[in-house]
Structures are given as structure tokens and as C-alpha cells.
Motif scaffolding. Structure first.
Motif, PDB file in Angstrom:
ATOM      1  N   ARG A  21       0.676  -1.284  -0.017  1.00 45.94           N
ATOM      2  CA  ARG A  21       0.083   0.093   0.074  1.00 45.94           C
ATOM      3  C   ARG A  21       0.908   1.394   0.180  1.00 45.94           C
ATOM      4  N   LEU A  22       1.116   1.770  -1.285  1.00 44.82           N
ATOM      5  CA  LEU A  22       1.788   2.986  -1.480  1.00 44.82           C
ATOM      6  C   LEU A  22       0.712   4.240  -1.288  1.00 44.82           C
ATOM      7  N   PRO A  23       1.208   5.433  -0.576  1.00 41.19           N
ATOM      8  CA  PRO A  23       0.485   6.543  -0.525  1.00 41.19           C
ATOM      9  C   PRO A  23      -0.251   6.818  -1.961  1.00 41.19           C
ATOM     10  N   THR A  24      -1.611   7.287  -1.837  1.00 40.44           N
ATOM     11  CA  THR A  24      -2.427   7.322  -3.028  1.00 40.44           C
ATOM     12  C   THR A  24      -2.520   8.582  -3.465  1.00 40.44           C
ATOM     13  N   LEU A  29       2.655  10.740  -1.799  1.00 48.27           N
ATOM     14  CA  LEU A  29       3.502   9.982  -2.262  1.00 48.27           C
ATOM     15  C   LEU A  29       5.106  10.511  -2.366  1.00 48.27           C
ATOM     16  N   SER A  30       4.788  11.803  -2.732  1.00 48.71           N
ATOM     17  CA  SER A  30       5.949  12.764  -2.949  1.00 48.71           C
ATOM     18  C   SER A  30       6.719  12.809  -1.576  1.00 48.71           C
ATOM     19  N   TYR A  31       6.151  12.932  -0.465  1.00 51.63           N
ATOM     20  CA  TYR A  31       6.887  12.820   0.880  1.00 51.63           C
ATOM     21  C   TYR A  31       7.413  11.529   1.084  1.00 51.63           C
TER      22      TYR A  31
END
Length: 85
Positions: A21-24, A29-31
């Protein structure tokens, strides 16, 4: 990002994977990506201090592309020397 993780794992001879689960959102996501640039603390800090998410993502894409090319070359050399040995 996926290529960088895969090639890094191959060079270290261990299995590495991205989290399931990556940031959406772009900002999360950039951070998240910036927080994982452990080998380059100055670059990491500069990314984390950027105000613009778009600029942060563009710079991260540049860094990841450069890193991918570097890791691909190192992996090819490692494979070559393994075949010769």
C-alpha cells in the motif's frame, strides 16, 4: 521506483519489494519517496523542504531515473563478472 527497488535488491542479492500500500495522493507519495532517499541526506532534506509537490515529484523522477540507469549498469557488470568467474 519499482525498477530501482528491484535492481537494488538484485545487487544486494536479497529480495526487496515495494510495500503493498503506497500513498495514493501526489503529496503523500512525494513525501514518502523523499523519506526513503537514505543514501543522500542533503538531497533528501532539499526534497522534504520543497513547497511545491509538483516540483518535488519532478525532481524525484529525475533522481529515480538517474539511479535506475546507474543500478542497471552496475547490475549488468555484476552479471558479466559472475559469468566470467
Amino acid at each position: 521506483l519499482q525498477d530501482v527497488v528491484r535492481l537494488s535488491g538484485k545487487l544486494m542479492e536479497r529480495e526487496t519489494e515495494l510495500p503493498e500500500r503506497l500513498p495514493t495522493t501526489p503529496i503523500e507519495l512525494s513525501y514518502w519517496v523523499a523519506s526513503h532517499f537514505h543514501g543522500a541526506p542533503r538531497e533528501q532534506q532539499a526534497l522534504l523542504e520543497m513547497v511545491s509537490t509538483e516540483n518535488r515529484l519532478r525532481r524525484e523522477a529525475e533522481i529515480l531515473e538517474s539511479t535506475r540507469k546507474h543500478l542497471a549498469a552496475r547490475t549488468a557488470l555484476k552479471d558479466l563478472f559472475s559469468e566470467i568467474s
